[in-house]
Design an enzyme around this catalytic site. Sequence first.
Site, PDB file in Angstrom:
ATOM      1  N   GLU A 104      -9.366  12.097  11.764  1.00  0.00           N
ATOM      2  CA  GLU A 104      -8.169  10.647  12.422  1.00  0.00           C
ATOM      3  C   GLU A 104      -7.085  11.242  13.723  1.00  0.00           C
ATOM      4  O   GLU A 104      -6.498  12.416  13.634  1.00  0.00           O
ATOM      5  CB  GLU A 104      -7.471  10.417  11.160  1.00  0.00           C
ATOM      6  CG  GLU A 104      -6.496   9.407  11.384  1.00  0.00           C
ATOM      7  CD  GLU A 104      -5.535   8.773   9.936  1.00  0.00           C
ATOM      8  OE1 GLU A 104      -6.221   9.161   9.074  1.00  0.00           O
ATOM      9  OE2 GLU A 104      -5.067   7.796  10.464  1.00  0.00           O
ATOM     10  N   GLU A 153     -11.894  10.125  -5.034  1.00  0.00           N
ATOM     11  CA  GLU A 153     -11.683  10.513  -3.235  1.00  0.00           C
ATOM     12  C   GLU A 153     -11.232  11.629  -2.995  1.00  0.00           C
ATOM     13  O   GLU A 153     -11.821  12.106  -2.042  1.00  0.00           O
ATOM     14  CB  GLU A 153     -11.302   9.065  -3.117  1.00  0.00           C
ATOM     15  CG  GLU A 153     -10.945   8.633  -1.795  1.00  0.00           C
ATOM     16  CD  GLU A 153     -10.693   7.434  -1.253  1.00  0.00           C
ATOM     17  OE1 GLU A 153     -11.338   6.702  -1.413  1.00  0.00           O
ATOM     18  OE2 GLU A 153      -9.885   7.308  -0.023  1.00  0.00           O
ATOM     19  N   GLU A 190      -7.369  -1.834   2.231  1.00  0.00           N
ATOM     20  CA  GLU A 190      -6.939  -0.685   2.432  1.00  0.00           C
ATOM     21  C   GLU A 190      -7.183  -0.287   3.722  1.00  0.00           C
ATOM     22  O   GLU A 190      -6.457   0.242   4.933  1.00  0.00           O
ATOM     23  CB  GLU A 190      -7.939   0.195   1.672  1.00  0.00           C
ATOM     24  CG  GLU A 190      -7.023   1.508   1.773  1.00  0.00           C
ATOM     25  CD  GLU A 190      -8.188   2.568   0.777  1.00  0.00           C
ATOM     26  OE1 GLU A 190      -8.861   1.857   0.169  1.00  0.00           O
ATOM     27  OE2 GLU A 190      -7.734   3.748   1.140  1.00  0.00           O
ATOM     28  N   LYS A 231       0.675  -0.855   0.372  1.00  0.00           N
ATOM     29  CA  LYS A 231       0.291  -0.358  -0.205  1.00  0.00           C
ATOM     30  C   LYS A 231       1.000   1.189  -0.017  1.00  0.00           C
ATOM     31  O   LYS A 231       1.930   1.489   0.588  1.00  0.00           O
ATOM     32  CB  LYS A 231      -0.742   0.152   1.496  1.00  0.00           C
ATOM     33  CG  LYS A 231      -1.208   1.259   1.889  1.00  0.00           C
ATOM     34  CD  LYS A 231      -2.622   1.690   2.504  1.00  0.00           C
ATOM     35  CE  LYS A 231      -3.654   2.255   2.731  1.00  0.00           C
ATOM     36  NZ  LYS A 231      -4.286   2.854   3.685  1.00  0.00           N
ATOM     37  N   LYS A 269     -12.380  14.885  -0.599  1.00  0.00           N
ATOM     38  CA  LYS A 269     -12.149  15.172   0.384  1.00  0.00           C
ATOM     39  C   LYS A 269     -11.079  16.558   0.748  1.00  0.00           C
ATOM     40  O   LYS A 269     -11.549  17.297   1.737  1.00  0.00           O
ATOM     41  CB  LYS A 269     -10.591  14.325   1.186  1.00  0.00           C
ATOM     42  CG  LYS A 269     -11.090  12.857   1.487  1.00  0.00           C
ATOM     43  CD  LYS A 269      -9.550  12.152   1.204  1.00  0.00           C
ATOM     44  CE  LYS A 269      -9.798  10.399   1.668  1.00  0.00           C
ATOM     45  NZ  LYS A 269      -8.634   9.575   1.660  1.00  0.00           N
TER      46      LYS A 269
HETATM   47  C1  ISC Z   1      -4.207  10.432   3.815  1.00  0.00           C
HETATM   48  C2  ISC Z   1      -6.056  10.979   3.512  1.00  0.00           C
HETATM   49  O1  ISC Z   1      -6.695  10.284   4.126  1.00  0.00           O
HETATM   50  C3  ISC Z   1      -6.554   8.606   5.128  1.00  0.00           C
HETATM   51  C4  ISC Z   1      -7.972   8.648   5.519  1.00  0.00           C
HETATM   52  C5  ISC Z   1      -8.668   7.829   5.360  1.00  0.00           C
HETATM   53  C6  ISC Z   1      -8.771   7.486   4.391  1.00  0.00           C
HETATM   54  C7  ISC Z   1      -8.337   7.414   3.865  1.00  0.00           C
HETATM   55  C8  ISC Z   1      -8.508   6.906   2.359  1.00  0.00           C
HETATM   56  O2  ISC Z   1      -8.975   6.107   2.181  1.00  0.00           O
HETATM   57  O3  ISC Z   1      -7.343   6.573   1.436  1.00  0.00           O
HETATM   58  C9  ISC Z   1      -6.956   7.499   3.699  1.00  0.00           C
HETATM   59  O4  ISC Z   1      -6.131   6.730   4.062  1.00  0.00           O
HETATM   60  C10 ISC Z   1      -6.434  12.423   3.036  1.00  0.00           C
HETATM   61  O5  ISC Z   1      -7.563  12.942   3.703  1.00  0.00           O
HETATM   62  O6  ISC Z   1      -5.353  13.280   2.801  1.00  0.00           O
HETATM   63 MG    MG Z   2      -9.291   4.942  -0.069  1.00  0.00          MG
END
Ligand code: ISC
Ligand code: MG
Length: 438
Positions: free
Chosen positions: A240, A417, A284, A190, A421
């Site tokens: 987080e 995604e 993930e 990953k 975000k």
């Molecule tokens: C790296 C990020 O999210 C992380 C935290 C939650 C979900 C994530 C995802 O699904 O990829 C990422 O690991 C960001 O918001 O920049």
């Molecule tokens: Mg993701």
Amino acid sequence: MDSLQSLQQQLIQQMDAYQPCKNQPEITALTAKIQLEQNLLAWLKAQQDYPQFYLHCRADSPNEQENHIATIGQVRTFTTVNHAQTFVRRADFTLVGGMTFNGECDFYLPRLLLRQVDGELTATLFIDSQKDLSVEKQLAGKCLKNFTKSVALEPVVQSVQLVEKKATQAQWCEWVEQALLEIKKGSFTKVVLANESIFSSRQPINAIDFLAESEKKNTGCYHFFFAQKADCAFIGSSPERLYLRNGQDLQTEALAGTAVMSDDEEQNQRQGEWLLKDEKNEYENMLVVEDICGNIESFTQNIEVQSVELKRLRLVQHLRRKIFAKLTALAADEACLNAIHPTAAVAGLPKQNALRFLAKTETFERSWYAGTLGFMNRARAEFCVTLRSAFVEQNRIRVFAGAGIVAGSVPLLEWQEIERKASGLLSLLQNSGEHICQ
Ligand SMILES: C=C(O[C@H]1C=CC=C(C(=O)O)[C@@H]1O)C(=O)O
Ligand SMILES: [Mg+2]
């Protein structure tokens, strides 16, 4: 009546009365408390001393206390976690700060620390007993000058124009393809790729107003503000937790795997159900569990991984597994910070290989994005992962967002995604639609 004036007076009286004695501890803390509900962002907006720091901790349940801290000025600085922790063990005061994504440390003892918990406001003023007393009193007095002031928080009305995305959609898709190739070769399982988007506005954006707006809309998050000087602030609203340490009790979490959230509750339900069953997102998330558990194993006991749940936000929802453990007697924040940060939710697994790939692929500095900010004292420490964040630099804002790439990732979906975000913050500003250049 309890007011900022009475708090200021108490601190000034203590400072005037303060005389160093024999065997004086290296730092003296002058503390006063009142019953007052003060918006610390409005207070911070009126302050002139730097650095400035603000943290509104995430409350996971209604019986957890809302906890806000704001600090101005700086008395001692620590550029390694080891030095910070040694100081905390010796002096037991609260240090604030954190680590950038690359692990550069910036911890410090502030000059003035305000803590708002449950209607009670506590102010602590720190004096360095090893320095010249009159200079220290002068610096402390300067920090108290605007103490009773606050400035009303205002809605952010500026519209912004996109200046540049460090990776365009096409470049991003190439980065993801390269990552998938490395995953196939076995370099890592990953990697969390990110992008930086730069916007400009006609008028300067007030970073505190912007964060206050985010605090209102992006609930269920940690909200942070960190500014070394007036014209550059790092802000964000992150879901987080890196970790919370209460004595020897450690709480951390694997937050990874993402689906859409909107105003449509039925769609949110369907998206949530899909997310809970989706193999790619489950993988993930599980890689983050594997990473964290493997990294804390050597200094904790009784690691417990809770079953998966959904962490719902305004525009996205995530898979989350909370992780609990007991620290062995000697282990504290140095061990936790160095072992946990950066997790596989922001870097990858195995960590070093993922970091090497990021260093040669991403065309921007992550700096404080995907780093950690928080506080530590002997009894407690709490750090968030600085996601959903931006640098606000007067007429310019730089927003960051990333996504975990694993086998099965589809480049265009990962693009959607990260854009979603980033819109957690960007949707609070009006987008003029104008595109300056790319
Ligand atoms: C790296 C990020 O999210 C992380 C935290 C939650 C979900 C994530 C995802 O699904 O990829 C990422 O690991 C960001 O918001 O920049
Ligand atoms: Mg993701």
